[in-house]
Design an enzyme around this catalytic site. Sequence first.
Site, PDB file in Angstrom:
ATOM      1  N   ARG A   7      23.248  41.392  52.199  1.00 45.80           N
ATOM      2  CA  ARG A   7      24.676  41.739  52.041  1.00 45.80           C
ATOM      3  C   ARG A   7      24.799  43.194  51.577  1.00 45.80           C
ATOM      4  NH1 ARG A   7      27.845  43.978  48.272  1.00 45.80           N
ATOM      5  NH2 ARG A   7      26.688  42.849  46.690  1.00 45.80           N
ATOM      6  N   HIS A 201      21.888  50.056  41.370  1.00 44.90           N
ATOM      7  CA  HIS A 201      21.498  50.862  42.529  1.00 44.90           C
ATOM      8  C   HIS A 201      20.557  51.935  41.985  1.00 44.90           C
ATOM      9  CE1 HIS A 201      24.128  49.217  45.746  1.00 44.90           C
ATOM     10  NE2 HIS A 201      24.677  48.654  44.689  1.00 44.90           N
ATOM     11  N   CYS A 232      26.864  51.290  48.987  1.00 42.39           N
ATOM     12  CA  CYS A 232      28.208  50.727  49.153  1.00 42.39           C
ATOM     13  C   CYS A 232      28.997  51.661  50.047  1.00 42.39           C
ATOM     14  CB  CYS A 232      28.894  50.560  47.796  1.00 42.39           C
ATOM     15  SG  CYS A 232      30.614  50.035  47.948  1.00 42.39           S
ATOM     16  N   ASN A 241      20.132  49.293  46.422  1.00 44.45           N
ATOM     17  CA  ASN A 241      19.781  48.640  45.160  1.00 44.45           C
ATOM     18  C   ASN A 241      18.319  48.888  44.873  1.00 44.45           C
ATOM     19  OD1 ASN A 241      21.900  46.703  46.553  1.00 44.45           O
ATOM     20  ND2 ASN A 241      22.025  46.398  44.352  1.00 44.45           N
TER      21      ASN A 241
HETATM   22  P1  HMG Z   1      44.096  44.874  52.358  1.00 46.59           P
HETATM   23  O1  HMG Z   1      44.432  45.757  53.520  1.00 46.59           O
HETATM   24  O2  HMG Z   1      44.640  45.232  51.023  1.00 46.59           O
HETATM   25  O3  HMG Z   1      44.499  43.352  52.686  1.00 46.59           O
HETATM   26  O4  HMG Z   1      42.502  44.763  52.318  1.00 46.59           O
HETATM   27  P2  HMG Z   1      45.906  42.702  52.969  1.00 46.59           P
HETATM   28  O5  HMG Z   1      45.891  41.408  52.233  1.00 46.59           O
HETATM   29  O6  HMG Z   1      47.021  43.691  52.741  1.00 46.59           O
HETATM   30  O7  HMG Z   1      45.843  42.369  54.534  1.00 46.59           O
HETATM   31  C1  HMG Z   1      45.791  43.377  55.548  1.00 46.59           C
HETATM   32  C2  HMG Z   1      45.174  42.811  56.807  1.00 46.59           C
HETATM   33  O8  HMG Z   1      43.815  42.461  56.543  1.00 46.59           O
HETATM   34  C3  HMG Z   1      45.843  41.517  57.312  1.00 46.59           C
HETATM   35  O9  HMG Z   1      45.688  41.492  58.721  1.00 46.59           O
HETATM   36  C4  HMG Z   1      44.962  40.430  56.722  1.00 46.59           C
HETATM   37  O10 HMG Z   1      44.981  39.232  57.448  1.00 46.59           O
HETATM   38  C5  HMG Z   1      43.582  41.073  56.811  1.00 46.59           C
HETATM   39  P3  HMG Z   1      46.924  41.881  59.681  1.00 46.59           P
HETATM   40  O11 HMG Z   1      48.041  40.932  59.299  1.00 46.59           O
HETATM   41  O12 HMG Z   1      47.246  43.311  59.368  1.00 46.59           O
HETATM   42  O13 HMG Z   1      46.330  41.678  61.047  1.00 46.59           O
HETATM   43  N1  HMG Z   1      42.676  40.542  55.801  1.00 46.59           N
HETATM   44  C6  HMG Z   1      41.449  40.037  56.048  1.00 46.59           C
HETATM   45  N2  HMG Z   1      40.754  39.860  57.192  1.00 46.59           N
HETATM   46  C7  HMG Z   1      39.527  39.302  57.067  1.00 46.59           C
HETATM   47  N3  HMG Z   1      38.971  38.911  55.892  1.00 46.59           N
HETATM   48  C8  HMG Z   1      39.648  39.087  54.741  1.00 46.59           C
HETATM   49  C9  HMG Z   1      40.939  39.669  54.806  1.00 46.59           C
HETATM   50  N4  HMG Z   1      41.836  39.971  53.856  1.00 46.59           N
HETATM   51  C10 HMG Z   1      42.882  40.487  54.466  1.00 46.59           C
HETATM   52  N5  HMG Z   1      39.097  38.699  53.589  1.00 46.59           N
HETATM   53  C11 HMG Z   1      40.372  43.863  51.668  1.00 46.59           C
HETATM   54  C12 HMG Z   1      41.842  44.096  51.301  1.00 46.59           C
HETATM   55  C13 HMG Z   1      39.639  43.499  50.409  1.00 46.59           C
HETATM   56  C14 HMG Z   1      40.315  42.725  52.679  1.00 46.59           C
HETATM   57  C15 HMG Z   1      39.787  45.151  52.317  1.00 46.59           C
HETATM   58  O14 HMG Z   1      40.092  46.252  51.504  1.00 46.59           O
HETATM   59  C16 HMG Z   1      38.301  45.080  52.520  1.00 46.59           C
HETATM   60  O15 HMG Z   1      37.822  44.291  53.322  1.00 46.59           O
HETATM   61  N6  HMG Z   1      37.506  45.933  51.807  1.00 46.59           N
HETATM   62  C17 HMG Z   1      36.062  45.985  51.927  1.00 46.59           C
HETATM   63  C18 HMG Z   1      35.449  45.705  50.586  1.00 46.59           C
HETATM   64  C19 HMG Z   1      33.928  45.594  50.668  1.00 46.59           C
HETATM   65  O16 HMG Z   1      33.402  44.759  51.368  1.00 46.59           O
HETATM   66  N7  HMG Z   1      33.219  46.474  49.922  1.00 46.59           N
HETATM   67  C20 HMG Z   1      31.789  46.396  49.798  1.00 46.59           C
HETATM   68  C21 HMG Z   1      31.354  45.240  48.928  1.00 46.59           C
HETATM   69  S1  HMG Z   1      31.578  45.525  47.179  1.00 46.59           S
HETATM   70  C22 HMG Z   1      30.080  46.267  46.662  1.00 46.59           C
HETATM   71  O17 HMG Z   1      29.267  46.575  47.480  1.00 46.59           O
HETATM   72  C23 HMG Z   1      29.803  46.414  45.178  1.00 46.59           C
HETATM   73  C24 HMG Z   1      28.835  45.367  44.650  1.00 46.59           C
HETATM   74  O18 HMG Z   1      27.597  45.417  45.333  1.00 46.59           O
HETATM   75  C25 HMG Z   1      28.588  45.611  43.150  1.00 46.59           C
HETATM   76  C26 HMG Z   1      28.206  47.046  42.833  1.00 46.59           C
HETATM   77  O19 HMG Z   1      27.222  47.564  43.359  1.00 46.59           O
HETATM   78  O20 HMG Z   1      28.919  47.610  42.009  1.00 46.59           O
HETATM   79  C27 HMG Z   1      29.388  43.959  44.795  1.00 46.59           C
HETATM   80 MG    MG Z   2      26.027  46.824  44.917  1.00 39.18          MG
END
Ligand code: HMG
Ligand code: MG
Length: 297
Positions: A7, A201, A232, A241
């Site tokens: 992931r 990381h 990320c 990581n």
């Molecule tokens: P948003 O635009 O605020 O969502 O995105 P929304 O609720 O306003 O909806 C907008 C559109 O997105 C709609 O579609 C929803 O249906 C769709 P439309 O009506 O326009 O056709 N939608 C989705 N589609 C699929 N799956 C969903 C979903 N939610 C809404 N779950 C959202 C909010 C969070 C979805 C977006 O900003 C996003 O996907 N961001 C990516 C975040 C991500 O994956 N980041 C990387 C992981 S975090 C990380 O790596 C850190 C970690 O490792 C810890 C660390 O290292 O610190 C965990």
């Molecule tokens: Mg991470």
Amino acid sequence: MVEVGARDGLQNEAQVVPTAVKVSLIDRLASAGLTTIEAGAFVHPKRVPQMADTAEVLAGLARRPGVRYPVLVPNETGMARALAAGVEEVAVFAAASESFSKNNINCSIEESFARFAPVMAAAASNAVPVRGYVSCTLGCPYEGAIAPGRVAEVSERLADNGCYEISLGDTIGVGTPRKARAMVEAVAARVPLAQLAVHFHDTYGQALANIHACLELGIATVDSSVAGLGGCPYAPGATGNVASEDVLYLLDGLGIETGVDLAKLAAAGRFISEHLRRQPASKVALAMAANRGSDSA
Ligand code: HMG
Ligand code: MG
């Protein structure tokens, strides 16, 4: 050990990795003895294209008894997709920095908790455990230093909302051992230490030193990524990581039992690194490869 390579590792890869390769990687990690292996994320497919096939990955896995395959879910839509895919554990992800929250999940920290509420409710009614991440615990790509009190606040709120474990993420890998200890101590004043995990990381090469410092505090859950994959997409410049092989070598050396086989883990790292056509970002993996005679897996 919580394996996040399939992931956190793959989410940052520009080249699309075929579903079958992801499934094979996860299965190799399970056969190495890892029992918690993040399998993907139900986020917006346009925001993180590499995670678009998470449902197919889960469908392709021969899930092993005793192995958990959690996925990230940011909101109710993600949770509905996760439940439809038959997931048995999920993780929500918050941040200790407002700017990172906005860039990563397009909402404020406050709004993110409103989005988690239906996730927690659906998780409770389906008996699905929820892990909680806090990003930017030791620094933010947009805001710089983050106060440990801020991390503690967000962590406590995740725990109060029902997260069984809080993983403290140094998203951009800027932490050093003394700061990491101070941050964990601040959080542990509000959330029991046994509920905390660390997620480093390795951008500045400090991750193993940070992990060792946190182990000395009593931290017993460590996230890592096979072959040091990752980064990320919303933390520019951050590398992967800490490599799982390096963490395991450290834990083996400390006499800490993990149930994970180093040779098999390194073989899983070689498998994905060969697919990505690069060397593993793991010193242990490179050392073992240079001395294949003792690495026959
Ligand atoms: P948003 O635009 O605020 O969502 O995105 P929304 O609720 O306003 O909806 C907008 C559109 O997105 C709609 O579609 C929803 O249906 C769709 P439309 O009506 O326009 O056709 N939608 C989705 N589609 C699929 N799956 C969903 C979903 N939610 C809404 N779950 C959202 C909010 C969070 C979805 C977006 O900003 C996003 O996907 N961001 C990516 C975040 C991500 O994956 N980041 C990387 C992981 S975090 C990380 O790596 C850190 C970690 O490792 C810890 C660390 O290292 O610190 C965990
Ligand atoms: Mg991470």
